[in-house]
Write an enzyme that holds these catalytic residues in place. Structure first.
Site, short mmCIF file in Angstrom:
data_model
loop_
_atom_site.label_atom_id
_atom_site.label_comp_id
_atom_site.label_asym_id
_atom_site.label_seq_id
_atom_site.Cartn_x
_atom_site.Cartn_y
_atom_site.Cartn_z
N LYS A 93 25.83 39.97 28.44
CA LYS A 93 27.26 39.96 28.06
C LYS A 93 28.15 40.00 29.29
CE LYS A 93 27.71 42.31 23.61
NZ LYS A 93 28.09 43.63 23.03
N ASN A 101 35.91 35.66 30.22
CA ASN A 101 37.17 36.41 30.38
C ASN A 101 37.82 36.14 31.73
OD1 ASN A 101 37.19 37.61 27.84
ND2 ASN A 101 35.81 39.25 28.51
N ARG A 108 44.94 31.09 33.11
CA ARG A 108 46.30 31.52 32.77
C ARG A 108 47.17 31.69 34.01
NH1 ARG A 108 49.14 36.03 31.81
NH2 ARG A 108 47.47 37.39 32.53
N ALA A 116 29.77 35.21 41.86
CA ALA A 116 28.60 35.70 42.59
C ALA A 116 27.38 35.35 41.74
CB ALA A 116 28.69 37.21 42.80
N TYR A 147 19.10 38.50 33.03
CA TYR A 147 19.86 38.32 34.27
C TYR A 147 19.90 36.83 34.67
CZ TYR A 147 21.16 39.18 39.20
OH TYR A 147 21.78 39.19 40.43
N1 NAD Z 1 22.48 42.52 46.25
C1 NAD Z 1 21.83 41.38 46.18
O1 NAD Z 1 20.81 41.19 46.88
C2 NAD Z 1 22.30 40.28 45.26
C3 NAD Z 1 21.53 39.10 45.18
C4 NAD Z 1 21.95 38.08 44.33
C5 NAD Z 1 23.13 38.20 43.61
N2 NAD Z 1 23.86 39.35 43.70
C6 NAD Z 1 25.09 39.43 42.87
O2 NAD Z 1 26.16 40.01 43.60
C7 NAD Z 1 26.95 40.83 42.73
C8 NAD Z 1 27.07 42.22 43.32
O3 NAD Z 1 25.77 42.79 43.44
P1 NAD Z 1 25.51 44.22 44.10
O4 NAD Z 1 24.20 44.16 44.80
O5 NAD Z 1 26.71 44.66 44.83
O6 NAD Z 1 25.27 45.09 42.79
P2 NAD Z 1 25.93 46.45 42.28
O7 NAD Z 1 25.19 46.85 41.07
O8 NAD Z 1 26.03 47.42 43.40
O9 NAD Z 1 27.40 45.99 41.91
C9 NAD Z 1 27.78 45.49 40.67
C10 NAD Z 1 29.06 46.18 40.25
O10 NAD Z 1 29.49 45.63 38.99
C11 NAD Z 1 29.90 46.69 38.15
N3 NAD Z 1 29.76 46.24 36.76
C12 NAD Z 1 28.62 45.96 36.08
N4 NAD Z 1 28.90 45.54 34.84
C13 NAD Z 1 30.25 45.54 34.74
C14 NAD Z 1 31.16 45.21 33.70
N5 NAD Z 1 30.73 44.79 32.49
N6 NAD Z 1 32.50 45.36 33.92
C15 NAD Z 1 32.95 45.79 35.12
N7 NAD Z 1 32.15 46.11 36.14
C16 NAD Z 1 30.81 45.99 35.96
C17 NAD Z 1 28.97 47.84 38.50
O11 NAD Z 1 29.46 49.10 38.11
C18 NAD Z 1 28.90 47.68 40.03
O12 NAD Z 1 29.94 48.37 40.68
C19 NAD Z 1 26.26 40.80 41.36
O13 NAD Z 1 26.92 39.87 40.54
C20 NAD Z 1 24.86 40.33 41.67
O14 NAD Z 1 24.30 39.64 40.58
C21 NAD Z 1 23.47 40.39 44.50
#
Ligand code: NAD
Length: 323
Positions: A93, A101, A108, A116, A147
């Site tokens: 979701k 969203n 808008r 990301a 995921y």
């Molecule tokens: N760290 C990596 O190696 C890596 C690799 C590939 C992709 N990514 C992508 O980068 C992005 C950041 O990753 P990260 O490592 O900082 O992870 P993280 O889990 O530290 O950060 C994700 C953040 O999103 C917030 N979040 C989750 N669901 C949410 C929602 N429904 N509404 C609002 N906030 C929400 C969490 O509270 C968290 O602060 C992610 O989208 C992840 O898929 C990260």
């Protein structure tokens, strides 16, 4: 007319998002950090709360959001298997409803939006290293699919909104990133090794430790995301961002032990059947289109990450929370 750009960072209280908020503030932007604290924490952004150009909003992006911004960095999503498996429906979701969203908001207010995405869109790749043109090899009903497929659908939505509504979109496929503020218990190899080393506990090596990985330091990743946002409207990506320098898992363990001055010993365990031998990004497009390449060596990045975990463990042992 706004002289300062207004940037929205969803997932801004997370690992990568918190560094991105810092970087955008340093570049003179107003930053709105939106997070539901699912995996992120207020500690990650506590030092920004006094900055008058920084705003924090607790909000779940699976619900619509109405704010006025110029740029949207959509990072909200749990990123490590431990966290995204915990509530797979919410994970999908967040990727899918969250993308709808944020794209709706972007439409808008006529902003530019960056997604990301992840190297996981390539699934269990049959091509090494993976160029952006590779379509991937993903199981739609496997343990990682909440995921992987969520992120793939988000990419589809980004390109459909571009085609249908002419949105300015950017898609980054992020590969393995590490650094301070990673979660201590998320089961990733860098944080696992560092925590085991700092506690002088045995370090588990799967197989002979000869499988390779590539690790990108968080400052380099943030630089890549900002450079991507600043490309011309025609450039959408998807573009791989990651560090192409390969390192075996055995070498990583040796470096962590040496840099942390640990007494830990390596313990060999059987290799899980789904453990890929190799994972490395092809970053030729990022070099060409963004003029970007990672600048931080593994030693430099590990030293900073070890210093961070040392602090966390010290704090934890004072509060009796990290076991
Ligand atoms: N760290 C990596 O190696 C890596 C690799 C590939 C992709 N990514 C992508 O980068 C992005 C950041 O990753 P990260 O490592 O900082 O992870 P993280 O889990 O530290 O950060 C994700 C953040 O999103 C917030 N979040 C989750 N669901 C949410 C929602 N429904 N509404 C609002 N906030 C929400 C969490 O509270 C968290 O602060 C992610 O989208 C992840 O898929 C990260």
């Amino acid at each position: 007319m706004h002289l300062r750009k207004r940037a929205l960072v969803t997932g801004g209280a997370g690992f990568i998002g918190s560094f991105l908020c810092e970087q955008l503030l340093a570049a003179g932007h107003d930053v709105l950090c939106v997070d539901n604290f699912y995996t992120g924490t207020k500690d990650n952004i506590a030092h920004l709360l006094d900055n008058p150009h920084f705003e924090l909003l607790r909000h779940d992006i699976t619900f619509p959001l109405y704010v006025e911004v110029d740029e949207i960095y959509n990072l909200a999503c749990p990123a490590s298997p431990v966290h995204y498996h915990f509530d797979p429906v919410q994970t999908t979701k967040t990727s899918v409803h969250g993308a709808i969203n944020m794209l709706g908001l972007c439409k808008r207010v006529k902003a530019t939006i960056l997604q990301a995405s992840t190297s996981e869109v390539y699934g269990d790749p049959a091509v090494h290293p993976q160029p952006e043109s590779y379509w991937g090899n993903v199981n739609p009903i496997g343990p990682r699919s909440c995921y992987d497929e969520g992120k793939r659908c988000a990419e589809t939505l980004f390109f459909s909104y571009r085609q249908q509504h002419k949105l300015r979109i950017k898609v980054a496929r992020i590969f393995n990133t590490y650094g301070p503020r990673m979660h201590i218990n998320d089961g990733r190899v860098v944080s696992n090794f560092i925590v085991q080393a700092l506690k002088n506990e045995p370090i588990s090596l799967y197989g002979d430790g000869g499988q390779t990985r590539s690790f990108c330091y968080v400052d380099d990743m943030v630089q890549g995301l900002v450079s991507l946002m600043n490309t011309t409207d025609e450039f959408t990506g998807p573009v791989n961002l990651g560090n192409p320098t390969e390192c075996t898992i055995g070498q990583l363990a040796d470096k962590v032990i040496a840099l942390s001055g640990s007494k830990s010993k390596l313990v060999h365990k059987p290799l899980p059947s789904d453990d890929p031998r190799q994972r490395r990004p092809d970053v030729a497009l990022a070099c060409r289109a963004l003029g970007w390449e990672p600048a931080t060596s593994l030693e430099q990045g590990l030293a900073k990450t070890i210093a961070y975990f040392e602090q966390v463990l010290r704090r934890g042992s004072r509060h009796g929370t990290t076991g």
